[in-house]
Design a protein around this motif. Structure first.
Motif, PDB file in Angstrom:
ATOM      1  N   TYR A 229       0.828  -1.214   0.000  1.00 11.70           N
ATOM      2  CA  TYR A 229       0.000   0.000   0.000  1.00 11.70           C
ATOM      3  C   TYR A 229       0.860   1.260   0.000  1.00 11.70           C
ATOM      4  O   TYR A 229       0.488   2.287  -0.562  1.00 11.70           O
ATOM      5  CB  TYR A 229      -0.919   0.032   1.231  1.00 11.70           C
ATOM      6  N   SER A 284     -11.425  -1.836 -11.753  1.00 10.53           N
ATOM      7  CA  SER A 284     -10.201  -2.600 -11.556  1.00 10.53           C
ATOM      8  C   SER A 284     -10.545  -4.024 -11.134  1.00 10.53           C
ATOM      9  O   SER A 284     -11.525  -4.252 -10.422  1.00 10.53           O
ATOM     10  CB  SER A 284      -9.340  -1.950 -10.475  1.00 10.53           C
ATOM     11  N   CYS A 287      -6.358 -10.708  -9.328  1.00  2.00           N
ATOM     12  CA  CYS A 287      -6.197 -12.150  -9.138  1.00  2.00           C
ATOM     13  C   CYS A 287      -6.584 -12.496  -7.695  1.00  2.00           C
ATOM     14  O   CYS A 287      -6.797 -11.618  -6.857  1.00  2.00           O
ATOM     15  CB  CYS A 287      -4.737 -12.553  -9.327  1.00  2.00           C
TER      16      CYS A 287
ATOM     17  N   CYS B  11     -15.476  -3.509  -6.264  1.00  6.49           N
ATOM     18  CA  CYS B  11     -14.965  -4.835  -5.886  1.00  6.49           C
ATOM     19  C   CYS B  11     -14.129  -5.389  -7.027  1.00  6.49           C
ATOM     20  O   CYS B  11     -14.581  -5.464  -8.165  1.00  6.49           O
ATOM     21  CB  CYS B  11     -16.124  -5.779  -5.567  1.00  6.49           C
ATOM     22  N   SER B  12     -12.896  -5.797  -6.724  1.00  6.52           N
ATOM     23  CA  SER B  12     -12.001  -6.339  -7.754  1.00  6.52           C
ATOM     24  C   SER B  12     -12.235  -7.826  -7.962  1.00  6.52           C
ATOM     25  O   SER B  12     -11.613  -8.430  -8.837  1.00  6.52           O
ATOM     26  CB  SER B  12     -10.540  -6.102  -7.363  1.00  6.52           C
ATOM     27  N   GLY B  13     -13.076  -8.424  -7.129  1.00  2.00           N
ATOM     28  CA  GLY B  13     -13.357  -9.858  -7.267  1.00  2.00           C
ATOM     29  C   GLY B  13     -12.239 -10.764  -6.796  1.00  2.00           C
ATOM     30  O   GLY B  13     -12.196 -11.935  -7.161  1.00  2.00           O
ATOM     31  N   CYS B  14     -11.339 -10.255  -5.948  1.00  2.00           N
ATOM     32  CA  CYS B  14     -10.142 -11.042  -5.605  1.00  2.00           C
ATOM     33  C   CYS B  14     -10.409 -12.135  -4.582  1.00  2.00           C
ATOM     34  O   CYS B  14      -9.603 -13.032  -4.408  1.00  2.00           O
ATOM     35  CB  CYS B  14      -9.027 -10.129  -5.111  1.00  2.00           C
ATOM     36  N   ARG B  15     -11.510 -12.030  -3.873  1.00  2.00           N
ATOM     37  CA  ARG B  15     -11.921 -13.032  -2.883  1.00  2.00           C
ATOM     38  C   ARG B  15     -11.037 -13.068  -1.632  1.00  2.00           C
ATOM     39  O   ARG B  15     -11.085 -14.029  -0.852  1.00  2.00           O
ATOM     40  CB  ARG B  15     -12.012 -14.435  -3.507  1.00  2.00           C
ATOM     41  N   ALA B  16     -10.213 -12.029  -1.432  1.00  2.00           N
ATOM     42  CA  ALA B  16      -9.395 -11.985  -0.218  1.00  2.00           C
ATOM     43  C   ALA B  16     -10.284 -11.957   1.021  1.00  2.00           C
ATOM     44  O   ALA B  16      -9.910 -12.476   2.071  1.00  2.00           O
ATOM     45  CB  ALA B  16      -8.475 -10.762  -0.236  1.00  2.00           C
ATOM     46  N   LYS B  40     -19.098 -14.077  -8.690  1.00  2.00           N
ATOM     47  CA  LYS B  40     -18.377 -13.539  -9.854  1.00  2.00           C
ATOM     48  C   LYS B  40     -19.089 -13.989 -11.125  1.00  2.00           C
ATOM     49  O   LYS B  40     -19.336 -15.177 -11.300  1.00  2.00           O
ATOM     50  CB  LYS B  40     -16.940 -14.057  -9.867  1.00  2.00           C
ATOM     51  N   ASP B  47     -18.599  -8.563  -9.934  1.00  2.00           N
ATOM     52  CA  ASP B  47     -18.096  -9.132  -8.689  1.00  2.00           C
ATOM     53  C   ASP B  47     -18.941  -8.555  -7.568  1.00  2.00           C
ATOM     54  O   ASP B  47     -18.989  -7.334  -7.399  1.00  2.00           O
ATOM     55  CB  ASP B  47     -16.630  -8.726  -8.467  1.00  2.00           C
ATOM     56  N   CYS B 125      -9.801  -6.000   2.773  1.00  2.00           N
ATOM     57  CA  CYS B 125     -10.303  -5.505   1.484  1.00  2.00           C
ATOM     58  C   CYS B 125      -9.445  -4.339   1.011  1.00  2.00           C
ATOM     59  O   CYS B 125      -9.327  -3.326   1.693  1.00  2.00           O
ATOM     60  CB  CYS B 125     -11.761  -5.070   1.591  1.00  2.00           C
ATOM     61  N   ALA B 126      -8.850  -4.486  -0.183  1.00  2.00           N
ATOM     62  CA  ALA B 126      -7.918  -3.478  -0.679  1.00  2.00           C
ATOM     63  C   ALA B 126      -8.619  -2.301  -1.343  1.00  2.00           C
ATOM     64  O   ALA B 126      -8.031  -1.234  -1.493  1.00  2.00           O
ATOM     65  CB  ALA B 126      -6.940  -4.118  -1.663  1.00  2.00           C
TER      66      ALA B 126
END
Lengths: 619, 163
Positions: A229, A284, A287, B11-16, B40, B47, B125-126
Motif C-alpha cells: 500500500y 479494476s 487475481c 470490488c475487484s473480485g479477488c476473494r481476499a 463472480k 463481482d 479488502c484493498a
C-alpha cells in the motif's frame, strides 16, 4: 506438509488410469513447487529429445506453497512440458483463480501422460477425479468452453484451464487459458494439451490449507500488505496495471514500433493504458487475494466490434497489437487481444509473426499474392484481423505463420531469418532491448527462449548508482543503457523470478516491487512450512532451479551459441527518433562472459561446471 | 449498530475477504468455510460480495429448533452455541440471502459473527468494496455523489448558456 496440498495427481490419458502419491517433501525442500518442481519432474521423467507433440511428452501443472494463502497475488500456477514450439523447455505461468482451487482440492501438481483416443476433459472435485467426454467442446473457444463446463457441472465457482481452437488446429504457440482472459500462453503448452486430446482441466476444491505458524504467517502478510500500500507504484498499478508501460517505454525509446524499427511510436498516447482507462475501463480487477487490482474490466463501445468486453489487457498484448504492428487504433487492438484470448494463442508470438510478415512485405521479401492477397501495410486493421483468424484456423497464409516466426522465416528464406525476432525459437517480447540492456541479457539466456519473465531485472531503471554499488559493487548496474555489471543483475533477478514462480507469487510484487528479500522470504516460508530455512538457502533454491533448467536445455543441445538475439539488436543501432536510446546497440558478448562467470558456468560453452552442480546437489 | 456495507462497483473480485474470513475462524487458508461470499460473473465483469443481513427479526434465529442461534446485543451479529447446534440446516433454508451454511467439517451452522466486532474481511479488502460502518453511511455518500453530479450538470448548463 504445511502450506502444501499434499498430493501429486497423475493421469494417464492413454488408458484412463489415475494415480496419486504424496508430495515428496525432500523435493519440495529442494525445488519448492510450481515451476521448480515442474522442471524437476520433466528432468526426471522425460527422455532427451522427446517430441513435444508425441504421447510420450508429459504436461505438468504445478502450484507452489504460497498459492491459495493470503499472500497478495499468491495465485499463480505453472504449466510445463517439452515445447513443440522451441524443442526445449516449455513452461508458462498464469494468475487468476485456477492455482488456488487446485491447492484447495489437495494437489500440488498434476502430471498428465499419454494421449486419449478421443477429446476429453479432466474434472477434479477434491478427491473425486474423472475424465469426461469433450466431443461437444472440441472446436469451441476459450470463453464458450469455460462457460459450458461450468454449466454442465452446475457450479460457476469451478475453475477451468482450457485450450481454444488455436491449439486444436496445431498452432505451435497456443496456450492454456484460465478465467477467460488469463493466458499461460508462452511456449505452446496449449498445443501439447491438444495433442493429448485434453480440452480442459476443471477443478473445484473445498479443502483448507494449514500453515505451520498461522499467527506469524498472518503478521508477515499484514506487513507485506502495508509495504505494498505504501509503495510509490501502488496507485498507478491499481489504475493501469502493466499498461502504464506504453507511455513509459515510449518516453525512453523502448517500444517495438513497426517490428523494432523505432523505439518510439507516434500514436503511443492514443493506445496507452491511460487512454484505455479514460475510454473503456469499468473497474479494476484482481487475481486471487491480491491487494493490487492491476487488471481492468473493459467495455469497448465501438460500432465495429459490437459487444466487445474483456478483462485486461496486459502491456504485452497491447504493445503487440499497437506499436509492433504499427496500429494506432485502440479499439481494434483490443479486438485483436480478445480474439487471441478466445482462440487461445500467445499474443506475443502472434504479434511477432504478423509484424514480421509486414516488414517482409515492406522490404519486398514477401508479395501480396503469397499472403493471400492481403495488404500487409503497417497498421492495416483488416489485414491484422484476417491474419489472426487465419493463423488460429491454419488457413492459407495463416498456416505458414502458425508454426512461429523461426519456422516461417526458415521457409521463406531470402534473409528474412535475420529479421525473425526470436531467441531459441521463442518470439521476443514487446520492448527493444537496445534500450534496456539487462533485459537484453535476460532474454538471451532465458531457459524457455527469449523472454523477460525469467528475470524481470527492473533495477536498471533505478538510476541509483549508490544502490548499484551496495548490491553489485558496480554503479553502472543502475542505468539501463550501461552493460557493465548486468551479468550480476540478471543472475540475481533470475533467482528471484525462479522463487516467485516456484512459490506461486506474482513478479509484479516479488521482482518489480521487491516486497521481500531473501531473508524476508525465508521468514515467510518458515512460518508457512515449518522448515528451518535461511535466506541463503532460498537464494540457493532459485539458483538450483535456474541450473536444472540449464541442464534440461543443454540436454537438447543448447550452448552459449544459442544464447543470442536477433542481429538487429546486436548490430543495428536504434534508429534516429528513438529518443534517449537513439544509437544504442546491445553489447551482448561481454555481458554473457560476465553472466556465465557469475553463475559459475563455463564461459566457452555456457554450461554449468561440475563444481557448481555438486554445490547445488544436481550432480 | 455497524454492519458490513458493500460497494460492488469497486470490488475487484479477488476473494481476499473470503480467505481472510476462513483464516480468522479456521486458522487455515481456503474459501469453502467463508461466511462472506463473492459472486463472480466473469463474462460481464461482475463481482459482488454478499454479507450477512444482520436482520433485526432474523429468520435464521427464528427457524433454529434448538435455540442454538442468538443475537449478540453489542454487535448485532447472530452467534452460535455450538453445543446446542444439531446441524439440521433449518437456518440455511431460512436465510433469505443465502448467507447461512453448514461447516463442511463440523456440520454446524456457519454464519457471520463479525469477528466479534472487527471483521477480518473488511480489514483485508484493498479497494473499499466492503466497509464496516453504520447503515446509511453509504446512503450519505450516495446522496453527496448525486448532489455533486447535479451541481456539475447545472454548471455545465450555465457554461453552455454563457457561450
Amino acid at each position: 506438509m504445511y502450506s502444501y496440498g499434499g498430493t501429486i495427481l497423475r493421469i494417464n490419458l492413454t488408458d484412463g488410469s489415475i494415480y496419486r502419491h504424496p508430495t515428496e517433501e525432500h523435493l519440495a525442500q529442494a525445488f519448492l513447487g510450481g515451476r521448480g518442481l515442474n522442471v524437476k519432474r520433466l528432468w526426471d521423467e522425460l527422455p532427451a529429445h522427446t517430441d513435444g507433440l508425441s504421447p510420450e511428452n508429459i504436461l505438468v501443472f504445478g502450484a507452489g506453497p504460497l498459492v491459495g494463502t493470503l499472500f497478495p497475488g499468491g495465485a499463480r500456477f505453472n504449466v510445463s512440458a517439452m515445447s513443440p514450439q522451441t524443442g526445449i523447455l516449455g513452461d508458462s505461468n498464469a494468475g487468476g483463480f485456477f492455482g488456488p482451487e487446485l491447492k484447495f482440492a489437495g494437489y500440488d501438481q498434476l502430471i498428465i501422460q499419454g494421449r486419449s483416443d478421443h477429446p476429453v476433459y479432466l474434472w477434479i472435485k477434491d478427491d473425486v477425479v474423472e475424465l469426461r467426454g469433450a466431443r461437444s467442446l472440441w472446436g469451441q473457444d476459450v470463453w464458450d468452453t469455460t462457460l459450458a463446463i461450468q454449466q454442465e457441472l452446475g457450479d460457476p465457482d469451478i475453475q477451468v484451464a482450457t485450450i481454444g481452437q488455436g491449439a486444436e488446429n496445431g498452432v505451435r504457440f497456443a496456450g492454456v487459458f484460465v478465467n477467460l482472459n488469463r493466458p499461460a500462453a508462452r511456449t505452446g503448452m496449449g498445443t501439447v494439451m491438444a495433442s493429448k486430446n485434453l480440452k480442459a482441466v476443471a477443478v473445484r476444491g473445498t479443502g483448507l490449507i494449514p500453515v505451520a505458524d498461522v499467527t506469524r504467517f498472518s503478521e508477515i502478510i499484514e506487513q507485506l500488505d502495508e509495504a505494498i500500500y505504501n509503495h510509490p507504484e501502488y496507485e498507478i498499478r491499481c489504475r493501469l496495471g502493466t499498461t502504464k508501460l506504453i507511455k513509459a517505454l515510449d518516453s525512453i525509446g523502448g517500444l517495438p514500433t513497426r517490428h523494432f524499427q523505432s523505439g518510439r511510436f507516434k500514436e503511443a498516447d492514443a493506445v496507452s493504458g491511460e487512454a484505455i482507462e479514460e475510454l473503456y475501463k469499468i473497474k479494476s480487477k484482481a487475481c486471487f487475494a491480491c491487494t493490487i487490482p492491476c487488471s481492468r474490466f473493459l467495455v469497448v463501445d465501438d460500432p465495429r466490434f459490437p459487444g466487445l468486453r474483456l478483462e485486461g489487457p496486459e502491456y504485452e498484448p497491447l504493445a503487440g497489437f499497437t506499436a509492433r504492428v504499427g496500429n494506432g487504433d485502440l479499439a481494434l487492438a483490443l479486438k485483436c487481444i480478445d480474439l487471441a484470448n478466445r482462440y487461445g494463442v500467445d499474443a506475443i508470438a502472434l504479434s511477432e509473426v504478423i509484424s514480421w510478415a509486414m516488414e517482409c512485405y515492406e522490404r519486398g521479401l514477401l508479395s501480396r499474392e503469397e499472403a493471400d492477397g492481403l495488404d500487409l501495410t503497417w497498421g492495416n486493421g483488416e489485414t491484422i484481423l484476417a491474419l489472426i483468424h487465419k493463423v488460429a484456423h491454419r488457413e492459407g497464409f495463416g498456416d505458414f505463420l502458425a508454426d512461429g516466426v523461426k519456422r516461417a522465416a526458415e521457409r521463406l528464406g531470402k534473409g528474412s531469418e535475420e529479421i525473425a525476432m526470436h531467441g531459441k525459437g521463442l518470439e521476443v517480447f514487446q520492448a527493444d532491448v537496445r534500450s534496456i540492456k539487462a533485459y537484453g541479457l535476460g532474454n538471451a539466456v532465458a531457459s524457455r527462449g527469449a523472454d523477460h519473465l525469467r528475470s524481470e531485472p527492473w533495477f536498471e531503471f533505478s538510476n541509483d548508482p549508490e544502490e548499484g554499488i551496495r548490491r553489485y559493487g558496480i554503479p553502472e548496474t543502475a542505468f539501463r543503457l550501461e552493460y557493465k555489471g548486468k551479468g550480476l543483475v540478471v543472475k540475481h533477478f533470475e533467482e528471484m523470478a525462479a522463487i516467485a514462480d516456484a512459490t506461486g507469487v506474482c513478479k509484479n510484487t516479488y521482482n518489480n516491487m521487491e516486497v521481500l528479500d531473501w531473508e524476508g522470504t525465508a521468514e515467510l516460508l518458515r512460518a508457512a512450512t515449518g522448515w528451518d530455512i535461511t535466506g541463503e538457502e532460498v537464494q540457493r533454491i532459485g539458483e538450483r532451479i535456474v541450473n536444472l533448467e540449464r541442464l534440461f536445455i543443454a540436454r537438447e543441445g543448447i550452448t552459449r551459441q544459442d544464447d543470442t538475439l536477433p542481429k538487429r539488436f546486436l548490430e543495428e543501432p536504434l534508429p534516429e527518433g528513438s529518443g534517449p536510446s537513439t544509437g544504442s546497440v546491445l553489447e551482448l558478448e561481454p555481458m554473457l562472459d560476465e553472466y556465465y562467470r557469475a553463475r559459475g558456468w563455463d564461459v566457452q560453452s555456457g554450461l554449468p561446471k561440475k563444481e557448481k552442480l555438486e554445490e547445488l546437489g544436481l550432480d | 449498530m455497524k454492519r458490513i456495507l458493500v460497494n460492488e462497483d469497486v470490488c475487484s473480485g479477488c476473494r481476499a475477504c473470503e480467505v481472510a474470513c476462513v483464516a480468522w475462524h479456521d486458522g487455515r487458508f481456503g474459501t469453502a468455510t467463508a461466511r462472506i461470499r463473492v459472486t463472480k460473473i466473469e463474462p460481464l465483469g461482475v463481482d459482488h460480495p454478499h454479507v450477512c443481513g444482520l436482520c433485526r427479526r432474523a429468520p435464521c434465529v427464528a427457524a433454529c429448533p434448538t435455540e442454538a442461534l442468538y443475537r449478540d446485543e453489542t454487535t448485532g451479529a447472530v452467534l452460535l452455541r455450538p453445543d446446542d447446534c444439531i446441524g439440521c440446516s433449518a437456518c440455511v433454508d431460512a436465510c433469505p440471502f443465502g448467507m447461512a451454511a453448514l461447516h463442511p467439517e463440523t456440520g454446524l451452522a456457519l454464519i457471520c459473527d463479525l469477528c466479534g466486532g472487527d471483521p477480518a474481511c473488511v480489514k483485508r479488502c484493498a479497494t473499499g468494496a466492503i466497509v464496516y460502518d453504520y447503515a446509511g453511511a453509504r446512503a450519505r455518500e450516495k446522496r453527496e455523489k448525486q448532489a455533486v453530479k447535479l451541481s456539475e450538470e447545472t454548471l455545465e448548463q450555465q457554461r453552455k448558456n454563457d457561450v
